[in-house]
Design an enzyme around this catalytic site. Structure first.
Site, PDB file in Angstrom:
ATOM      1  N   SER A 127      40.358  -5.343 -53.542  1.00 53.82           N
ATOM      2  CA  SER A 127      41.058  -4.739 -52.406  1.00 53.82           C
ATOM      3  C   SER A 127      42.557  -4.694 -52.652  1.00 53.82           C
ATOM      4  CB  SER A 127      40.840  -5.586 -51.154  1.00 53.82           C
ATOM      5  OG  SER A 127      39.493  -5.625 -50.810  1.00 53.82           O
ATOM      6  N   ASN A 198      44.368   0.415 -48.119  1.00 55.11           N
ATOM      7  CA  ASN A 198      44.745  -0.937 -47.693  1.00 55.11           C
ATOM      8  C   ASN A 198      46.252  -1.110 -47.525  1.00 55.11           C
ATOM      9  OD1 ASN A 198      42.163  -1.750 -47.416  1.00 55.11           O
ATOM     10  ND2 ASN A 198      42.050  -2.897 -49.330  1.00 55.11           N
TER      11      ASN A 198
HETATM   12  N1  CAA Z   1      23.117   0.668 -43.720  1.00 58.46           N
HETATM   13  C1  CAA Z   1      22.400   1.533 -42.961  1.00 58.46           C
HETATM   14  N2  CAA Z   1      22.679   1.769 -41.674  1.00 58.46           N
HETATM   15  C2  CAA Z   1      23.715   1.104 -41.126  1.00 58.46           C
HETATM   16  C3  CAA Z   1      24.502   0.185 -41.849  1.00 58.46           C
HETATM   17  C4  CAA Z   1      24.158  -0.016 -43.200  1.00 58.46           C
HETATM   18  N3  CAA Z   1      24.843  -0.858 -43.965  1.00 58.46           N
HETATM   19  N4  CAA Z   1      25.457  -0.316 -41.032  1.00 58.46           N
HETATM   20  C5  CAA Z   1      25.284   0.254 -39.828  1.00 58.46           C
HETATM   21  N5  CAA Z   1      24.236   1.107 -39.879  1.00 58.46           N
HETATM   22  C6  CAA Z   1      23.714   1.918 -38.792  1.00 58.46           C
HETATM   23  C7  CAA Z   1      23.422   1.066 -37.555  1.00 58.46           C
HETATM   24  O1  CAA Z   1      22.150   0.456 -37.636  1.00 58.46           O
HETATM   25  C8  CAA Z   1      23.484   2.093 -36.447  1.00 58.46           C
HETATM   26  O2  CAA Z   1      22.233   2.783 -36.395  1.00 58.46           O
HETATM   27  P1  CAA Z   1      21.623   3.207 -34.967  1.00 58.46           P
HETATM   28  O3  CAA Z   1      22.556   4.281 -34.476  1.00 58.46           O
HETATM   29  O4  CAA Z   1      20.270   3.712 -35.333  1.00 58.46           O
HETATM   30  O5  CAA Z   1      21.619   1.970 -34.118  1.00 58.46           O
HETATM   31  C9  CAA Z   1      24.547   3.075 -36.939  1.00 58.46           C
HETATM   32  O6  CAA Z   1      24.716   2.830 -38.366  1.00 58.46           O
HETATM   33  C10 CAA Z   1      25.867   2.872 -36.255  1.00 58.46           C
HETATM   34  O7  CAA Z   1      26.214   1.522 -36.318  1.00 58.46           O
HETATM   35  P2  CAA Z   1      26.632   0.647 -35.052  1.00 58.46           P
HETATM   36  O8  CAA Z   1      25.845   1.041 -33.852  1.00 58.46           O
HETATM   37  O9  CAA Z   1      26.616  -0.787 -35.472  1.00 58.46           O
HETATM   38  O10 CAA Z   1      28.163   0.928 -34.752  1.00 58.46           O
HETATM   39  P3  CAA Z   1      29.150   2.147 -34.921  1.00 58.46           P
HETATM   40  O11 CAA Z   1      28.638   3.367 -34.281  1.00 58.46           O
HETATM   41  O12 CAA Z   1      30.470   1.596 -34.502  1.00 58.46           O
HETATM   42  O13 CAA Z   1      29.260   2.456 -36.493  1.00 58.46           O
HETATM   43  C11 CAA Z   1      30.627   1.874 -38.359  1.00 58.46           C
HETATM   44  C12 CAA Z   1      29.506   1.451 -37.395  1.00 58.46           C
HETATM   45  C13 CAA Z   1      30.157   3.073 -39.180  1.00 58.46           C
HETATM   46  C14 CAA Z   1      30.850   0.691 -39.262  1.00 58.46           C
HETATM   47  C15 CAA Z   1      31.891   2.279 -37.548  1.00 58.46           C
HETATM   48  O14 CAA Z   1      32.171   1.330 -36.558  1.00 58.46           O
HETATM   49  C16 CAA Z   1      33.117   2.409 -38.423  1.00 58.46           C
HETATM   50  O15 CAA Z   1      33.311   3.412 -39.096  1.00 58.46           O
HETATM   51  N6  CAA Z   1      33.987   1.367 -38.416  1.00 58.46           N
HETATM   52  C17 CAA Z   1      35.199   1.334 -39.241  1.00 58.46           C
HETATM   53  C18 CAA Z   1      34.874   0.753 -40.565  1.00 58.46           C
HETATM   54  C19 CAA Z   1      36.051   0.719 -41.474  1.00 58.46           C
HETATM   55  O16 CAA Z   1      37.198   1.000 -41.102  1.00 58.46           O
HETATM   56  N7  CAA Z   1      35.789   0.347 -42.730  1.00 58.46           N
HETATM   57  C20 CAA Z   1      36.827   0.161 -43.714  1.00 58.46           C
HETATM   58  C21 CAA Z   1      37.155  -1.312 -43.801  1.00 58.46           C
HETATM   59  S1  CAA Z   1      38.474  -1.625 -44.902  1.00 58.46           S
HETATM   60  C22 CAA Z   1      37.768  -1.694 -46.402  1.00 58.46           C
HETATM   61  O17 CAA Z   1      36.578  -1.545 -46.568  1.00 58.46           O
HETATM   62  C23 CAA Z   1      38.681  -1.882 -47.554  1.00 58.46           C
HETATM   63  C24 CAA Z   1      39.022  -3.255 -47.972  1.00 58.46           C
HETATM   64  O18 CAA Z   1      39.331  -3.413 -49.168  1.00 58.46           O
HETATM   65  C25 CAA Z   1      39.140  -4.370 -47.032  1.00 58.46           C
HETATM   66  P1  NAD Z   2      31.501 -11.474 -50.408  1.00 61.42           P
HETATM   67  O1  NAD Z   2      31.994 -12.877 -50.299  1.00 61.42           O
HETATM   68  O2  NAD Z   2      30.655 -10.917 -49.310  1.00 61.42           O
HETATM   69  O3  NAD Z   2      30.666 -11.291 -51.755  1.00 61.42           O
HETATM   70  C1  NAD Z   2      31.065 -11.773 -52.998  1.00 61.42           C
HETATM   71  C2  NAD Z   2      29.800 -12.097 -53.787  1.00 61.42           C
HETATM   72  O4  NAD Z   2      30.165 -12.375 -55.137  1.00 61.42           O
HETATM   73  C3  NAD Z   2      29.056 -13.331 -53.253  1.00 61.42           C
HETATM   74  O5  NAD Z   2      27.721 -12.943 -52.988  1.00 61.42           O
HETATM   75  C4  NAD Z   2      29.147 -14.346 -54.399  1.00 61.42           C
HETATM   76  O6  NAD Z   2      27.961 -15.114 -54.560  1.00 61.42           O
HETATM   77  C5  NAD Z   2      29.366 -13.446 -55.600  1.00 61.42           C
HETATM   78  N1  NAD Z   2      30.087 -14.080 -56.702  1.00 61.42           N
HETATM   79  C6  NAD Z   2      31.224 -14.826 -56.631  1.00 61.42           C
HETATM   80  N2  NAD Z   2      31.613 -15.178 -57.870  1.00 61.42           N
HETATM   81  C7  NAD Z   2      30.703 -14.629 -58.742  1.00 61.42           C
HETATM   82  C8  NAD Z   2      30.569 -14.605 -60.151  1.00 61.42           C
HETATM   83  N3  NAD Z   2      31.444 -15.236 -60.927  1.00 61.42           N
HETATM   84  N4  NAD Z   2      29.532 -13.935 -60.680  1.00 61.42           N
HETATM   85  C9  NAD Z   2      28.657 -13.272 -59.892  1.00 61.42           C
HETATM   86  N5  NAD Z   2      28.726 -13.263 -58.546  1.00 61.42           N
HETATM   87  C10 NAD Z   2      29.754 -13.920 -57.988  1.00 61.42           C
HETATM   88  O7  NAD Z   2      32.792 -10.582 -50.654  1.00 61.42           O
HETATM   89  P2  NAD Z   2      32.984  -8.994 -50.413  1.00 61.42           P
HETATM   90  O8  NAD Z   2      33.539  -8.798 -49.057  1.00 61.42           O
HETATM   91  O9  NAD Z   2      31.751  -8.309 -50.851  1.00 61.42           O
HETATM   92  O10 NAD Z   2      34.168  -8.696 -51.443  1.00 61.42           O
HETATM   93  C11 NAD Z   2      33.917  -8.471 -52.812  1.00 61.42           C
HETATM   94  C12 NAD Z   2      35.090  -7.725 -53.409  1.00 61.42           C
HETATM   95  O11 NAD Z   2      35.205  -6.446 -52.758  1.00 61.42           O
HETATM   96  C13 NAD Z   2      36.438  -8.413 -53.239  1.00 61.42           C
HETATM   97  O12 NAD Z   2      37.226  -8.144 -54.355  1.00 61.42           O
HETATM   98  C14 NAD Z   2      36.987  -7.738 -51.994  1.00 61.42           C
HETATM   99  O13 NAD Z   2      38.396  -7.786 -51.924  1.00 61.42           O
HETATM  100  C15 NAD Z   2      36.514  -6.309 -52.208  1.00 61.42           C
HETATM  101  N6  NAD Z   2      36.397  -5.490 -50.988  1.00 61.42           N
HETATM  102  C16 NAD Z   2      36.025  -6.069 -49.808  1.00 61.42           C
HETATM  103  C17 NAD Z   2      35.901  -5.268 -48.675  1.00 61.42           C
HETATM  104  C18 NAD Z   2      35.492  -5.847 -47.346  1.00 61.42           C
HETATM  105  O14 NAD Z   2      35.594  -5.150 -46.324  1.00 61.42           O
HETATM  106  N7  NAD Z   2      35.008  -7.075 -47.291  1.00 61.42           N
HETATM  107  C19 NAD Z   2      36.131  -3.891 -48.768  1.00 61.42           C
HETATM  108  C20 NAD Z   2      36.478  -3.323 -50.016  1.00 61.42           C
HETATM  109  C21 NAD Z   2      36.626  -4.152 -51.116  1.00 61.42           C
END
Ligand code: CAA
Ligand code: NAD
Length: 297
Positions: A127, A198
């Site tokens: 990330s 991000n």
């Molecule tokens: N696989 C299959 N289906 C899934 C699922 C999955 N993993 N997750 C959710 N669904 C389904 C649910 O079961 C639900 O189905 P029904 O309509 O049949 O009940 C449907 O998708 C919608 O889900 P929810 O009812 O739980 O809720 P929602 O309408 O709010 O949608 C969401 C969920 C798509 C996650 C939406 O809330 C959303 O887009 N949220 C924002 C997510 C976001 O910003 N993500 C980026 C995070 S940052 C990142 O990832 C980067 C990083 O490095 C940190």
């Molecule tokens: P998580 O904790 O859900 O999963 C990490 C997994 O890696 C665990 O199942 C753990 O058992 C496994 N693991 C740890 N060390 C390991 C190793 N040496 N060999 C094999 N498996 C190992 O974390 P996450 O949220 O899936 O994040 C994973 C990566 O994706 C991170 O770099 C995170 O920054 C990035 N990421 C996270 C998100 C988010 O929304 N959480 C979104 C985009 C990217």
């Protein structure tokens, strides 16, 4: 440069989704985990998600029951689980999705560089960390990219493809094609902190936490404000719980260390406090909210 077999390392929140969309895209996938328990949990999540998507397709009339069953079986048939790194040696692409810890990622890539076939492409789903540091550790910087998927991988339609100064043009193109074959829109970005999403999203989440900590508004109202005022699918505090407080803290710690003078990068006290108490968000049942399974209480 043809990618057929993909290894995904880490089958947690992100890794299981990457395994799934790669299998849905027609690739053979090795899902690798550190231990059998974590692997079983990740594979279980894939099975559940495939079932949900199949039912939805039937409901919407996009597939018959038979077609949906066949789709699940074919997709599932492309996935094999492993806890033995030797199974990754002949992969064409390795996508790393383990814990957000740079030292752990670097030592993993160093090990992979010595044992995976020379032609393979390496990618990190980090990330926040510099792709170049992992590329150097792998010993094959020209064949290294960032492939940053979004949570939940099955539903989010973006992948960021990150190139360093050392990334070979053909490698970048092959990685982009892979992301597209997984059903994603692929955007290109240089190796900068947080890439595109991000860099914008995490400082916004920090501001929301600061607002809550100052008592400016309740968590419910902050979230409702952004949901209904800006049309975001979930508010920033729900999103922090969704991403994981530990992951959010690791992202910020890395940035604050590297860019201490960047005012957008700071760490709210409540975030540190909650992580130290094991309140990591939805995955542990409590973060800024209390969760019951996938739903907020
Ligand atoms: N696989 C299959 N289906 C899934 C699922 C999955 N993993 N997750 C959710 N669904 C389904 C649910 O079961 C639900 O189905 P029904 O309509 O049949 O009940 C449907 O998708 C919608 O889900 P929810 O009812 O739980 O809720 P929602 O309408 O709010 O949608 C969401 C969920 C798509 C996650 C939406 O809330 C959303 O887009 N949220 C924002 C997510 C976001 O910003 N993500 C980026 C995070 S940052 C990142 O990832 C980067 C990083 O490095 C940190
Ligand atoms: P998580 O904790 O859900 O999963 C990490 C997994 O890696 C665990 O199942 C753990 O058992 C496994 N693991 C740890 N060390 C390991 C190793 N040496 N060999 C094999 N498996 C190992 O974390 P996450 O949220 O899936 O994040 C994973 C990566 O994706 C991170 O770099 C995170 O920054 C990035 N990421 C996270 C998100 C988010 O929304 N959480 C979104 C985009 C990217």
């Amino acid at each position: 440069m043809e990618i057929k077999k993909v290894g995904v390392i880490g089958c947690g929140l992100m890794g299981h989704g990457i395994v799934q969309v790669a299998a849905q895209g027609g690739f053979d996938v090795v899902a690798f985990e550190a231990d059998q328990g974590a692997l079983d949990k990740g594979l279980g999540r894939i099975e559940k998600s495939l079932g949900k998507l199949a039912s939805k397709n039937v409901e919407k009339g996009k597939m018959t029951e038979d077609q949906a069953g066949e789709w699940v079986q074919t997709t599932w048939g492309r996935v094999s689980g492993s806890t033995d790194k030797a199974d990754l040696a002949d992969c064409d692409l390795i996508v790393e999705a383990i814990v957000e810890n740079l030292d752990v990622k670097k030592s993993l890539f160093q090990e992979l560089g010595a044992m995976v076939k020379d032609s393979a492409i390496f990618a990190s789903n980090t990330s926040s960390f510099p792709i170049m540091e992992m590329a150097e550790a792998s010993g094959r910087p020209a064949r290294f990219v960032g492939l940053h998927f979004f949570n939940p991988v099955q539903l989010m339609r973006l992948v960021e493809v990150v190139r360093t100064e050392a990334t070979d043009g053909d490698v970048f193109d092959a990685a982009k094609r892979f992301g597209e074959a997984c059903g994603k829109t692929a955007v290109a970005c240089k190796d900068t902190p947080g890439f595109v999403v991000n860099r914008l999203l995490v400082p916004y989440m920090v501001q929301a936490i600061n607002m809550l900590d100052r008592g400016d508004a309740s968590k419910e109202d902050i979230d409702a404000a952004m949901q209904f005022g800006c049309g975001y699918p979930m508010g920033p505090l729900t999103l922090t719980d969704y991403v994981g407080l530990d992951t959010t803290l690791s992202i910020l710690e890395g940035w604050v260390d590297r860019y201490p003078n960047e005012p957008a990068f700071s760490i709210p006290d409540s975030l540190r406090q909650k992580v130290s108490e094991g309140k990591l968000g939805r995955k542990t049942g409590e973060g800024y909210y209390v969760w019951e399974g996938d739903k907020k209480k």
